[in-house]
Design a protein around this motif. Structure first.
Motif, PDB file in Angstrom:
ATOM      1  N   ILE A   1       0.838  -1.208   0.000  1.00 20.97           N
ATOM      2  CA  ILE A   1       0.000   0.000   0.000  1.00 20.97           C
ATOM      3  C   ILE A   1       0.871   1.256   0.000  1.00 20.97           C
ATOM      4  CG2 ILE A   1      -1.670   1.332   1.364  1.00 20.97           C
ATOM      5  CD1 ILE A   1      -2.760  -1.401   2.363  1.00 20.97           C
ATOM      6  N   GLU A   2       1.906   1.243   0.834  1.00 22.81           N
ATOM      7  CA  GLU A   2       2.804   2.409   0.894  1.00 22.81           C
ATOM      8  C   GLU A   2       3.527   2.631  -0.430  1.00 22.81           C
ATOM      9  OE1 GLU A   2       5.396   1.622   4.139  1.00 22.81           O
ATOM     10  OE2 GLU A   2       3.878   2.017   5.694  1.00 22.81           O
ATOM     11  N   ILE A   3       4.012   1.554  -1.020  1.00 20.55           N
ATOM     12  CA  ILE A   3       4.714   1.671  -2.311  1.00 20.55           C
ATOM     13  C   ILE A   3       3.758   2.162  -3.390  1.00 20.55           C
ATOM     14  CG2 ILE A   3       5.869   0.362  -4.138  1.00 20.55           C
ATOM     15  CD1 ILE A   3       6.994  -1.459  -1.903  1.00 20.55           C
ATOM     16  N   ALA A   4       2.549   1.613  -3.407  1.00 15.14           N
ATOM     17  CA  ALA A   4       1.548   2.017  -4.408  1.00 15.14           C
ATOM     18  C   ALA A   4       1.229   3.502  -4.291  1.00 15.14           C
ATOM     19  CB  ALA A   4       0.276   1.188  -4.234  1.00 15.14           C
ATOM     20  N   LYS A   5       1.100   3.982  -3.065  1.00 13.94           N
ATOM     21  CA  LYS A   5       0.815   5.410  -2.864  1.00 13.94           C
ATOM     22  C   LYS A   5       1.990   6.274  -3.303  1.00 13.94           C
ATOM     23  CE  LYS A   5      -2.555   4.995   0.892  1.00 13.94           C
ATOM     24  NZ  LYS A   5      -2.842   5.252   2.323  1.00 13.94           N
ATOM     25  N   SER A   6       3.205   5.807  -3.035  1.00  7.40           N
ATOM     26  CA  SER A   6       4.383   6.590  -3.433  1.00  7.40           C
ATOM     27  C   SER A   6       4.507   6.668  -4.948  1.00  7.40           C
ATOM     28  CB  SER A   6       5.650   5.984  -2.830  1.00  7.40           C
ATOM     29  OG  SER A   6       5.937   4.719  -3.397  1.00  7.40           O
ATOM     30  N   TYR A   7       4.004   5.654  -5.653  1.00 13.10           N
ATOM     31  CA  TYR A   7       4.017   5.658  -7.120  1.00 13.10           C
ATOM     32  C   TYR A   7       2.699   6.188  -7.698  1.00 13.10           C
ATOM     33  CZ  TYR A   7       8.462   3.219  -7.741  1.00 13.10           C
ATOM     34  OH  TYR A   7       9.801   2.899  -7.772  1.00 13.10           O
ATOM     35  N   ARG A   8       1.831   6.662  -6.807  1.00 12.68           N
ATOM     36  CA  ARG A   8       0.559   7.285  -7.195  1.00 12.68           C
ATOM     37  C   ARG A   8      -0.323   6.365  -8.035  1.00 12.68           C
ATOM     38  NH1 ARG A   8       2.185  13.626  -8.498  1.00 12.68           N
ATOM     39  NH2 ARG A   8       3.061  14.060  -6.424  1.00 12.68           N
ATOM     40  N   LEU A   9      -0.392   5.123  -7.617  1.00 15.75           N
ATOM     41  CA  LEU A   9      -1.327   4.216  -8.276  1.00 15.75           C
ATOM     42  C   LEU A   9      -2.753   4.624  -7.914  1.00 15.75           C
ATOM     43  CD1 LEU A   9       0.153   0.612  -7.926  1.00 15.75           C
ATOM     44  CD2 LEU A   9       0.325   2.192  -9.844  1.00 15.75           C
ATOM     45  N   PRO A  10      -3.725   4.384  -8.806  1.00 19.58           N
ATOM     46  CA  PRO A  10      -5.123   4.720  -8.498  1.00 19.58           C
ATOM     47  C   PRO A  10      -5.620   3.993  -7.250  1.00 19.58           C
ATOM     48  CG  PRO A  10      -4.861   4.216 -10.827  1.00 19.58           C
ATOM     49  CD  PRO A  10      -3.569   3.853 -10.164  1.00 19.58           C
ATOM     50  N   ASN A  11      -6.520   4.624  -6.532  1.00 22.69           N
ATOM     51  CA  ASN A  11      -7.040   4.054  -5.279  1.00 22.69           C
ATOM     52  C   ASN A  11      -7.672   2.686  -5.482  1.00 22.69           C
ATOM     53  OD1 ASN A  11      -6.261   6.161  -3.608  1.00 22.69           O
ATOM     54  ND2 ASN A  11      -8.087   7.351  -4.057  1.00 22.69           N
ATOM     55  N   ILE A  12      -8.307   2.497  -6.634  1.00 25.96           N
ATOM     56  CA  ILE A  12      -8.988   1.224  -6.856  1.00 25.96           C
ATOM     57  C   ILE A  12      -7.992   0.069  -6.908  1.00 25.96           C
ATOM     58  CG2 ILE A  12      -9.004   1.384  -9.387  1.00 25.96           C
ATOM     59  CD1 ILE A  12     -11.840   0.172  -9.271  1.00 25.96           C
ATOM     60  N   LEU A  13      -6.788   0.306  -7.424  1.00 21.49           N
ATOM     61  CA  LEU A  13      -5.752  -0.734  -7.434  1.00 21.49           C
ATOM     62  C   LEU A  13      -5.186  -0.946  -6.036  1.00 21.49           C
ATOM     63  CD1 LEU A  13      -3.776  -0.033 -10.741  1.00 21.49           C
ATOM     64  CD2 LEU A  13      -5.702  -1.568 -10.346  1.00 21.49           C
ATOM     65  N   ILE A  14      -5.086   0.128  -5.276  1.00 22.53           N
ATOM     66  CA  ILE A  14      -4.623   0.002  -3.884  1.00 22.53           C
ATOM     67  C   ILE A  14      -5.619  -0.836  -3.079  1.00 22.53           C
ATOM     68  CG2 ILE A  14      -4.093   1.287  -1.780  1.00 22.53           C
ATOM     69  CD1 ILE A  14      -3.108   3.578  -3.554  1.00 22.53           C
ATOM     70  N   ASP A  15      -6.903  -0.705  -3.378  1.00 26.81           N
ATOM     71  CA  ASP A  15      -7.920  -1.521  -2.696  1.00 26.81           C
ATOM     72  C   ASP A  15      -7.708  -3.008  -2.968  1.00 26.81           C
ATOM     73  OD1 ASP A  15      -9.127   0.657  -1.569  1.00 26.81           O
ATOM     74  OD2 ASP A  15     -10.666   0.865  -3.112  1.00 26.81           O
ATOM     75  N   PHE A  16      -7.286  -3.352  -4.167  1.00 28.42           N
ATOM     76  CA  PHE A  16      -6.985  -4.750  -4.482  1.00 28.42           C
ATOM     77  C   PHE A  16      -5.807  -5.252  -3.638  1.00 28.42           C
ATOM     78  CE2 PHE A  16      -9.616  -4.084  -8.205  1.00 28.42           C
ATOM     79  CZ  PHE A  16     -10.127  -5.341  -8.470  1.00 28.42           C
ATOM     80  N   ILE A  17      -4.802  -4.390  -3.469  1.00 28.52           N
ATOM     81  CA  ILE A  17      -3.644  -4.772  -2.647  1.00 28.52           C
ATOM     82  C   ILE A  17      -4.098  -5.014  -1.204  1.00 28.52           C
ATOM     83  CG2 ILE A  17      -1.408  -3.994  -1.751  1.00 28.52           C
ATOM     84  CD1 ILE A  17      -1.096  -2.355  -4.350  1.00 28.52           C
ATOM     85  N   ARG A  18      -4.953  -4.134  -0.696  1.00 29.79           N
ATOM     86  CA  ARG A  18      -5.445  -4.255   0.684  1.00 29.79           C
ATOM     87  C   ARG A  18      -6.197  -5.566   0.916  1.00 29.79           C
ATOM     88  NH1 ARG A  18      -6.957   1.361   0.309  1.00 29.79           N
ATOM     89  NH2 ARG A  18      -5.698   2.621   1.730  1.00 29.79           N
ATOM     90  N   THR A  19      -6.988  -5.951  -0.084  1.00 32.26           N
ATOM     91  CA  THR A  19      -7.957  -7.036   0.134  1.00 32.26           C
ATOM     92  C   THR A  19      -7.530  -8.386  -0.413  1.00 32.26           C
ATOM     93  OG1 THR A  19      -9.109  -6.443  -1.929  1.00 32.26           O
ATOM     94  CG2 THR A  19      -9.878  -5.387   0.097  1.00 32.26           C
ATOM     95  N   HIS A  20      -6.370  -8.483  -1.057  1.00 33.60           N
ATOM     96  CA  HIS A  20      -6.096  -9.742  -1.765  1.00 33.60           C
ATOM     97  C   HIS A  20      -5.821 -10.915  -0.817  1.00 33.60           C
ATOM     98  CE1 HIS A  20      -1.762  -8.716  -1.345  1.00 33.60           C
ATOM     99  NE2 HIS A  20      -1.524 -10.001  -1.586  1.00 33.60           N
ATOM    100  N   HIS A  21      -5.563 -10.627   0.477  1.00 32.39           N
ATOM    101  CA  HIS A  21      -5.488 -11.702   1.481  1.00 32.39           C
ATOM    102  C   HIS A  21      -6.624 -11.609   2.495  1.00 32.39           C
ATOM    103  CE1 HIS A  21      -1.843 -13.798   0.398  1.00 32.39           C
ATOM    104  NE2 HIS A  21      -1.191 -12.649   0.262  1.00 32.39           N
TER     105      HIS A  21
END
Length: 684
Positions: free
Chosen positions: A544-564
């Motif tokens: 999540i931290e890396i995704a935010k630093s690379y400014r990935l869209p929030n919807i992709l960050i949600d996938f990272i949060r929930t994939h486990h």
């Protein structure tokens, strides 16, 4: 406390929804048309289908625009231009001629004083008659008004005056000495002294144009205008149009409040219907303030465009790029929401627009074509093709309506083609607006997803270099998830891209994950099981931290949060319990922090990730082994309530499992056992 907080959040969401719809209703009501809708549809050459029509009051009959234009054209064609007599031109020409002739006399001694006097006298007579500036290309018998210094005007003909050419021929006679030299001299001297007066001509034209009356005749109160079944000829048409205009002017004096109330009632009905539609079929939009704000804003923007076209008196209803609304909504929310929202917006716009049912019909067909053309495409070529379809739809509607209303090919207004072309050009602007809306509202389109799926993007490149095993795992998960999403008709591109990025948190500690270990060394051997579990679990937080630093869209960050989800690191949990049998183990420290998957797409990614990772441990990947593994893994996720927040059904889970089985068997080159093969196996 948690329940109270959830209740408060839900209440705030409900209040915000109500405020959004009320605000939308107020903004739309502000666009209230300043004319009264006329309930009749009619045209020249058609039968009057309604009851006898009578006038409510006295009113003047207004001429048709084409009649006024015809009168203006006639005045312009018959207007005599004004010319002014410039006295100084004659004086200057005489002085120049006298000096030039005397210089020739000195230089050549051929010309005599008599010749000089004849030339000067001839020039004087020509200027007394006048040399006409014929820049207006007058014919010889054309009339003109000649203005003198005392502002009197005389009607004359062009042939009463000389031109520069005829004046030159009149001065230089055939046998005069030094003819060529004199021709050259006078050619440089002669200037028109009767010149076109544009100011006086335009002033006269304006006076005559202003004298045109826009009215002809009068209709008395109570007078029958047209009877039922009677043919609408040009005169009847003018009387009906004038009645319509006068009723519109009466709106503010006798029934404006009543009409406005009716307008508000219609707006309310449409918005209530839209509310219920979103609540029943698009809960994700209905419960998301950001998405709901965007959808309502797009509707208001489309209506304001219509309102603007009326107030600025745009020459055609075809200019309004209504399909832009459909294309943008289709990009973010799919065909069904785009279609229903467009219908709502079109019906509201038809109240604002004075064009009536033609407006509704034409734009409805074009918007329907834009949906069927699948504008939500990945490539520019597909987008331009969709714009072409929209252009053809407008074109066909224009020809069809023209033939239906006018009954003649000659009546087709070909000037509308340029406005239809402008419409298509404006509709193209929907494409560059898509990334702008993405930034403002945090959406993501297929265009952006295609860009993010490029494995040469910096973050994916970093994943390839620093955690190559994880990258290969992510690619395999992406393939599985994309195929499963296509099978159950959800967004395959979104799931695929999310799968490529779901494990980017492993970049921080790549060697702690088995797929990146190329030697017998395992860093977990030097750690306690609870410490290992923490590192494994933290790859989600790190991701999540890396995704935010690379400014990935929030919807992709949600996938990272929930994939486990909130699942357990089962191996480390079990080993820790074995190592500490006398200690009550806190299960929470071995579970991911979640949240749970909230959609079909996030649920698919969880299943694909679990299945792909576990399939690598199969020593003998037979058909039965793969089937049993997939069934076991997904059943364990279901038993662990990992899918309770997603809307995926049991049927769809079965479809997903079937896709996974087929693809993994293909990956591991498993040969499917057919009945004959099974018989042979039993025989041996």
């Amino acid at each position: 406390m948690n329940k109270a907080f959830t209740f408060l959040v839900n209440r705030l969401q409900s209040v915000s929804r109500v405020l959004l719809f009320v605000g939308a209703g107020l903004l739309i009501s502000w666009l209230f048309p300043q004319f009264q809708q006329f309930k009749y549809e009619y045209n020249i050459g058609k039968l009057w289908e309604y009851d006898d029509l009578y006038s409510d009051y006295d009113y003047a009959v207004r001429k048709l625009p084409k009649e006024i234009e015809s009168e203006k054209k006639k005045i312009k064609n018959q207007l005599y231009p004004f010319y002014s007599l410039v006295e100084n031109t004659k004086k200057e020409a005489l002085i120049k001629a006298k000096n030039g002739i005397e210089q020739l006399m000195l230089d050549t001694s051929v010309l005599k004083f008599g010749d000089r006097n004849d030339l000067i006298e001839g020039l004087n007579e020509i200027y007394t008659t006048g040399i006409l500036d014929n820049t207006q290309a007058l014919a010889l018998d054309d009339n003109l008004w000649l203005l003198t210094d005392n502002n009197t005007s005389t009607l004359s003909k062009a042939n009463e005056f000389y031109t520069v050419g005829s004046a030159l021929n009149a001065i230089i006679y055939e046998d005069i000495p030094l003819k060529n030299e004199l021709l050259l001299l006078f050619d440089g001297i002669l200037e028109p002294n009767i010149v076109y007066n544009e100011i006086a001509t335009q002033k006269q034209l304006n006076q005559e144009l202003e004298s045109i009356t826009p009215f002809e005749g009068k209709v008395q109160k109570g007078q029958k205008i047209i009877s039922k079944g009677e043919l609408v000829d040009e005169q009847k048409f003018k009387q009906i149009e004038s009645l319509k205009e006068n009723r519109s002017k009466q709106l503010g004096t006798f029934n404006g409040n009543t009409v406005y109330l009716g307008y508000l009632i219609i707006i309310t009905i449409m918005l209530v219907l839209f509310w219920n539609y979103l609540k029943q079929f698009h809960n994700d939009v209905f419960n998301n303030t950001r998405k709901l704000t965007f959808v309502l804003s797009m509707v208001i923007a489309a209506l304001y465009f219509v309102y603007l076209s009326i107030n600025l008196e745009w020459p055609s209803m075809y200019i309004i790029p209504f399909c832009g609304l459909t294309i943008i909504l289709q990009t973010y929310f799919g065909n069904r929401l785009a279609f229903y929202t467009t219908i709502i917006a079109l019906f509201l716009a038809s109240i604002i627009s004075p064009y009536g049912k033609e407006f509704l019909l034409v734009h409805f067909i074009a918007c329907l074509v834009s949906i069927l053309a699948n504008v939500n495409a990945y490539y520019w070529s597909r987008f331009f093709l969709a714009i072409l379809y929209i252009f053809i739809a407008y074109l066909a509607c224009h020809f069809g309506l023209s033939l239906y209303l006018e009954g003649s090919f000659n009546a087709v207004n070909y000037d509308e083609l340029k406005w239809i072309g402008l419409n298509a050009t404006l509709t193209l602007l929907a494409y560059p607006l898509i990334p702008i809306f993405e930034k403002i509202f945090g959406f993501i389109s297929d265009i952006s997803l295609i860009e993010l799926s490029d494995v040469n993007k910096p973050l994916l490149k970093k994943l390839q270099l620093e955690a190559p095993g994880t990258f290969q795992h992510s690619v395999q998960v992406a393939n599985l998830a994309e195929a499963a999403a296509s099978e159950i008709n959800v967004n395959p591109l979104l799931v695929k891209v999310a799968a490529l990025y779901h494990d980017i948190g492993k970049i921080k500690n790549p060697l702690f994950f088995i797929e990146n270990q190329n030697t017998n060394f395992n860093p977990h051997d030097n750690l306690h099981y609870d410490e290992s579990a923490k590192i494994i679990i933290n790859h989600v937080i790190d991701g999540i931290e890396i995704a935010k630093s690379y400014r990935l869209p929030n919807i992709l960050i949600d996938f990272i949060r929930t994939h486990h989800g909130t699942s357990k690191t089962e191996y480390f949990y079990r080993k820790y319990k074995e190592q500490n049998p006398d200690i009550e183990v806190d299960e929470a420290q071995f579970r991911y922090q979640g949240p749970l998957p909230y959609s079909k797409e996030t649920a698919i990614l969880m299943m694909a990730d679990t299945v792909e990772a576990a399939s690598r441990s199969i020593k003998n990947p037979t058909e039965n082994a793969i089937d049993e593994l997939i069934e076991k893994l997904i059943r364990s996720k279901m038993d662990d309530d990992q899918f309770v927040n997603s809307d995926i059904t049991f049927k769809e889970i079965r479809q997903v499992k079937r896709v996974f089985k087929k693809m993994l068997k293909s990956i591991y080159h498993v040969r499917i056992a057919y009945p004959e093969d099974q018989k042979k196996e039993k025989a041996t």
